[in-house]
Design a protein around this motif. Structure first.
Motif, PDB file in Angstrom:
ATOM      1  N   ILE A 119      39.676 -50.822   5.412  1.00 23.48           N
ATOM      2  CA  ILE A 119      38.214 -50.741   5.332  1.00 23.48           C
ATOM      3  C   ILE A 119      37.640 -52.017   4.739  1.00 23.48           C
ATOM      4  O   ILE A 119      36.657 -52.575   5.248  1.00 23.48           O
ATOM      5  N   ILE A 120      38.252 -52.511   3.664  1.00 26.67           N
ATOM      6  CA  ILE A 120      37.758 -53.730   3.020  1.00 26.67           C
ATOM      7  C   ILE A 120      37.821 -54.915   3.977  1.00 26.67           C
ATOM      8  O   ILE A 120      36.887 -55.726   4.056  1.00 26.67           O
ATOM      9  N   ASN A 121      38.914 -55.024   4.722  1.00 24.24           N
ATOM     10  CA  ASN A 121      39.035 -56.114   5.698  1.00 24.24           C
ATOM     11  C   ASN A 121      37.919 -56.048   6.737  1.00 24.24           C
ATOM     12  O   ASN A 121      37.336 -57.071   7.122  1.00 24.24           O
ATOM     13  N   GLN A 122      37.599 -54.853   7.196  1.00 26.62           N
ATOM     14  CA  GLN A 122      36.524 -54.691   8.174  1.00 26.62           C
ATOM     15  C   GLN A 122      35.177 -55.116   7.585  1.00 26.62           C
ATOM     16  O   GLN A 122      34.360 -55.734   8.262  1.00 26.62           O
ATOM     17  N   LEU A 123      34.964 -54.783   6.306  1.00 26.15           N
ATOM     18  CA  LEU A 123      33.689 -55.108   5.679  1.00 26.15           C
ATOM     19  C   LEU A 123      33.557 -56.605   5.412  1.00 26.15           C
ATOM     20  O   LEU A 123      32.456 -57.161   5.489  1.00 26.15           O
ATOM     21  N   VAL A 124      34.680 -57.252   5.092  1.00 23.48           N
ATOM     22  CA  VAL A 124      34.659 -58.712   4.917  1.00 23.48           C
ATOM     23  C   VAL A 124      34.231 -59.375   6.225  1.00 23.48           C
ATOM     24  O   VAL A 124      33.398 -60.293   6.242  1.00 23.48           O
ATOM     25  N   ALA A 125      34.783 -58.888   7.340  1.00 24.98           N
ATOM     26  CA  ALA A 125      34.415 -59.434   8.651  1.00 24.98           C
ATOM     27  C   ALA A 125      32.965 -59.112   8.994  1.00 24.98           C
ATOM     28  O   ALA A 125      32.243 -59.954   9.550  1.00 24.98           O
ATOM     29  N   LEU A 126      32.541 -57.900   8.646  1.00 24.39           N
ATOM     30  CA  LEU A 126      31.160 -57.494   8.910  1.00 24.39           C
ATOM     31  C   LEU A 126      30.173 -58.358   8.126  1.00 24.39           C
ATOM     32  O   LEU A 126      29.150 -58.799   8.665  1.00 24.39           O
ATOM     33  N   GLN A 127      30.504 -58.623   6.871  1.00 23.52           N
ATOM     34  CA  GLN A 127      29.630 -59.446   6.035  1.00 23.52           C
ATOM     35  C   GLN A 127      29.583 -60.884   6.545  1.00 23.52           C
ATOM     36  O   GLN A 127      28.515 -61.511   6.579  1.00 23.52           O
ATOM     37  N   ALA A 128      30.729 -61.411   6.966  1.00 23.78           N
ATOM     38  CA  ALA A 128      30.777 -62.783   7.479  1.00 23.78           C
ATOM     39  C   ALA A 128      29.979 -62.919   8.771  1.00 23.78           C
ATOM     40  O   ALA A 128      29.410 -63.986   9.044  1.00 23.78           O
ATOM     41  N   GLY A 129      29.914 -61.859   9.563  1.00 21.24           N
ATOM     42  CA  GLY A 129      29.203 -61.913  10.828  1.00 21.24           C
ATOM     43  C   GLY A 129      27.704 -61.695  10.716  1.00 21.24           C
ATOM     44  O   GLY A 129      26.976 -61.915  11.681  1.00 21.24           O
ATOM     45  N   ASP A 130      27.218 -61.249   9.535  1.00 19.51           N
ATOM     46  CA  ASP A 130      25.788 -61.002   9.361  1.00 19.51           C
ATOM     47  C   ASP A 130      25.404 -61.343   7.920  1.00 19.51           C
ATOM     48  O   ASP A 130      25.379 -60.481   7.049  1.00 19.51           O
ATOM     49  N   ILE A 131      25.080 -62.616   7.691  1.00 19.61           N
ATOM     50  CA  ILE A 131      24.764 -63.062   6.328  1.00 19.61           C
ATOM     51  C   ILE A 131      23.383 -62.589   5.881  1.00 19.61           C
ATOM     52  O   ILE A 131      23.051 -62.655   4.689  1.00 19.61           O
ATOM     53  N   ASN A 132      22.571 -62.100   6.795  1.00 20.00           N
ATOM     54  CA  ASN A 132      21.233 -61.613   6.437  1.00 20.00           C
ATOM     55  C   ASN A 132      21.246 -60.165   5.931  1.00 20.00           C
ATOM     56  O   ASN A 132      20.219 -59.650   5.499  1.00 20.00           O
ATOM     57  N   THR A 133      22.397 -59.532   6.022  1.00 19.20           N
ATOM     58  CA  THR A 133      22.542 -58.154   5.533  1.00 19.20           C
ATOM     59  C   THR A 133      23.552 -58.132   4.395  1.00 19.20           C
ATOM     60  O   THR A 133      24.638 -58.706   4.511  1.00 19.20           O
ATOM     61  N   LYS A 134      23.192 -57.478   3.309  1.00 22.20           N
ATOM     62  CA  LYS A 134      24.112 -57.331   2.187  1.00 22.20           C
ATOM     63  C   LYS A 134      24.911 -56.057   2.380  1.00 22.20           C
ATOM     64  O   LYS A 134      24.382 -54.950   2.352  1.00 22.20           O
ATOM     65  N   VAL A 135      26.207 -56.222   2.597  1.00 23.74           N
ATOM     66  CA  VAL A 135      27.093 -55.072   2.796  1.00 23.74           C
ATOM     67  C   VAL A 135      27.552 -54.558   1.437  1.00 23.74           C
ATOM     68  O   VAL A 135      28.121 -55.303   0.639  1.00 23.74           O
ATOM     69  N   VAL A 136      27.313 -53.272   1.157  1.00 22.24           N
ATOM     70  CA  VAL A 136      27.662 -52.672  -0.133  1.00 22.24           C
ATOM     71  C   VAL A 136      28.615 -51.504   0.101  1.00 22.24           C
ATOM     72  O   VAL A 136      28.278 -50.549   0.806  1.00 22.24           O
ATOM     73  N   LEU A 137      29.797 -51.603  -0.453  1.00 25.04           N
ATOM     74  CA  LEU A 137      30.762 -50.512  -0.374  1.00 25.04           C
ATOM     75  C   LEU A 137      30.445 -49.492  -1.469  1.00 25.04           C
ATOM     76  O   LEU A 137      30.349 -49.842  -2.643  1.00 25.04           O
ATOM     77  N   VAL A 138      30.279 -48.239  -1.081  1.00 32.60           N
ATOM     78  CA  VAL A 138      30.022 -47.163  -2.046  1.00 32.60           C
ATOM     79  C   VAL A 138      31.257 -46.278  -2.104  1.00 32.60           C
ATOM     80  O   VAL A 138      31.605 -45.602  -1.130  1.00 32.60           O
ATOM     81  N   THR A 139      31.945 -46.306  -3.231  1.00 30.44           N
ATOM     82  CA  THR A 139      33.179 -45.531  -3.397  1.00 30.44           C
ATOM     83  C   THR A 139      33.327 -45.085  -4.842  1.00 30.44           C
ATOM     84  O   THR A 139      32.876 -45.776  -5.765  1.00 30.44           O
ATOM     85  N   LYS A 140      33.984 -43.965  -5.036  1.00 24.02           N
ATOM     86  CA  LYS A 140      34.252 -43.470  -6.377  1.00 24.02           C
ATOM     87  C   LYS A 140      35.637 -43.892  -6.844  1.00 24.02           C
ATOM     88  O   LYS A 140      36.067 -43.517  -7.932  1.00 24.02           O
ATOM     89  N   ASP A 141      36.317 -44.662  -6.016  1.00 26.39           N
ATOM     90  CA  ASP A 141      37.637 -45.193  -6.350  1.00 26.39           C
ATOM     91  C   ASP A 141      37.465 -46.523  -7.089  1.00 26.39           C
ATOM     92  O   ASP A 141      37.078 -47.535  -6.487  1.00 26.39           O
ATOM     93  N   ILE A 142      37.747 -46.529  -8.381  1.00 28.32           N
ATOM     94  CA  ILE A 142      37.539 -47.733  -9.195  1.00 28.32           C
ATOM     95  C   ILE A 142      38.383 -48.887  -8.689  1.00 28.32           C
ATOM     96  O   ILE A 142      37.911 -50.029  -8.589  1.00 28.32           O
ATOM     97  N   ASN A 143      39.653 -48.624  -8.345  1.00 30.52           N
ATOM     98  CA  ASN A 143      40.536 -49.689  -7.899  1.00 30.52           C
ATOM     99  C   ASN A 143      40.059 -50.290  -6.582  1.00 30.52           C
ATOM    100  O   ASN A 143      40.140 -51.510  -6.366  1.00 30.52           O
ATOM    101  N   MET A 144      39.517 -49.454  -5.690  1.00 32.20           N
ATOM    102  CA  MET A 144      38.987 -49.968  -4.428  1.00 32.20           C
ATOM    103  C   MET A 144      37.764 -50.849  -4.676  1.00 32.20           C
ATOM    104  O   MET A 144      37.576 -51.871  -3.994  1.00 32.20           O
TER     105      MET A 144
END
Length: 462
Positions: A119-144
């Motif tokens: 999931i993190i890898n996908q979000l890194v790619a998503l963020q790199a492809g759209d710098i005008n949008t701030k991608v925020v991961l919402v999780t209750k997993d502290i380590n994630m």
């Protein structure tokens, strides 16, 4: 530059544990874009049939996602389907599904062996492809969250149903005043009503927030219970401390004032929901059980006692245990059985007394997973280990109480075993705050460890 950064659109990516914690979480991000990775949908699909303790939450989340997506075409699902709230014609925000892809434009920072990393890898790619949008991961997993931040992503916890930021803000159920309470009160009106002595104390003498069924005690022996709170007065029912301390339930007497106040709430016919918190050994379970048996066997107020609790995650890995539902639940409701034994240790035939009480009080051990969808009439529902329940689960259980029923919630917020819960996000904390001020509810945090000198020393020093 700062203004441009602050004005960027936001896309909130919801992790599996958030949807389990609150199946309606996709509706809580207002006008923003909400994204659910395909990996999360796959995890929900697996957990709905494998992990019985969270199956209901998984199915509820899946149904909501399906309702929002409806008949949308695949391309629209990728771009975002409008989220329409109930009774609203306009929509706020969109919901989209992030598809798995193997042709990412950027190098993957983490190994794809774990779903979290995928999931993190996908979000890194998503963020790199759209710098005008701030991608925020919402999780209750502290380590994630830590791994996501290390990869340059924004990550945060889910706080929508978190009513307190610090567990110290949670009420103890008792306002303790140093010295004499009456020394701070210059004027008071007192009257007798319905067998009670009521004191009408001007609101100005209280700087602390007050709520219904909260106790007020001082060092001089005064014990009051808040009956009404208005802009002008606080109405206190005068409770005699000696009477409270000598009250019995199935032969059990309170060992300290906080136990006496808890027992008063448990036995009060006008209080339909009681929550007791406190350290291990503070008397939560034995007090609740003694009161339940007393009210069922002697008082005839209830037809049965339903005892239940959430089974810890490790328990599910052992598979199905043989025997009846009670026999299957016995390892997890051992505290209930132990306290029934403790109430009859001095009997001539303890084993016979225990069996008599179980039959006479109609004590039934129920698995939490099978309570959903049922309705219990004239029953006392005793829920142990509530600190491991989510707010959604707490609601699912409490709403099972039918006419003439009472719910007693027990828990120790220092002993949370559920990975995605903390003391501030626990369903027990949420419930205590939501029901604060409810005319038919009461809360008490027990003090001390009366179990034994050894237990008290271990609680303080280990």
């Amino acid at each position: 530059m700062e203004n441009s950064h602050a004005s960027r659109r936001k896309a909130y990516v919801i992790d599996t544990n958030v949807l389990i914690h609150d199946p309606n979480s996709v509706l809580q991000f207002e006008e923003h874009r909400v994204i659910i990775p395909m990996t999360v949908l796959e995890e929900l699909d697996k957990l709905k049939s494998v992990k019985a303790a969270v199956a209901g939450e998984c199915r509820a989340a899946i149904r909501l996602i399906d309702r929002i997506l409806g008949d949308a075409e695949p391309e629209q699902i990728r771009q975002g389907v409008p989220i329409f709230r109930e009774a609203e014609r306009t929509h706020l925000g969109t919901l989209s599904v992030l598809m798995d892809t193997h042709d990412m434009p950027t190098k993957e920072p983490l190994s794809n062996e774990l779903n979290d990393n995928k999931i993190i890898n996908q979000l890194v790619a998503l963020q790199a492809g759209d710098i005008n949008t701030k991608v925020v991961l919402v999780t209750k997993d502290i380590n994630m969250r830590l791994k996501a931040r290390a990869c340059g992503l924004a990550a945060e916890d889910y706080h929508n149903d978190q009513l307190v930021s610090d567990i110290k803000q949670l009420s103890s159920g008792c306002l303790e005043i140093e010295g004499s309470f009456w020394s701070r009160v210059k004027a008071v009106d007192t009257l007798h009503r319905h067998g009670e002595v009521l004191h009408f104390v001007p609101r100005e003498y209280f700087t602390e927030p007050l709520f219904l069924n909260q106790f007020v005690i001082d060092d001089e022996g005064f014990t009051g219970m808040v009956r009404e709170v208005t802009g002008e007065n606080v109405v206190l029912a005068d409770l005699k401390r000696d009477t409270l301390m000598h009250r019995q339930a199935w032969g059990l007497r309170p060992r300290n004032l906080h136990q006496a106040l808890a027992l008063h709430l448990l036995m009060d016919p006008f209080v339909h929901l009681v929550s007791l918190t406190g350290a291990a050994g503070s008397g939560k379970t034995i007090l609740a059980l003694a009161a339940a048996i007393e009210m069922t066997v002697v008082g005839k107020r209830f037809n049965k006692i339903i005892a239940t609790r959430s089974t810890p995650p490790l328990a599910e890995e052992h598979g199905f245990l043989p025997g009846t539902e009670e026999e299957k639940m016995d390892p997890w409701l051992g505290a209930i059985s132990d306290n029934i034994e403790a109430l009859h240790l001095d009997d001539h035939s303890p084993s016979g007394s225990i069996q008599y009480v179980k039959e006479k009080a109609n004590i039934q051990f129920k698995a939490l997973n099978y309570i959903r969808g049922r309705s219990f009439q004239k029953s006392l529902i005793l829920i142990d280990e509530c600190q491991n329940l989510t707010p959604y689960q707490m609601k699912a259980i409490i709403t099972r109480a039918g006419e003439g029923s009472k719910v007693v919630c027990l828990g120790n917020l220092a002993q949370i075993d559920t990975p995605w819960l903390s003391a501030t996000s626990s369903g027990l904390t949420y419930m205590c705050e939501r029901f604060k001020g409810f005319r038919h509810g009461g809360h008490m945090r027990l003090q001390g460890v009366p179990r034994s000198v050894l237990a008290e020393y271990a609680e303080a020093n280990l």
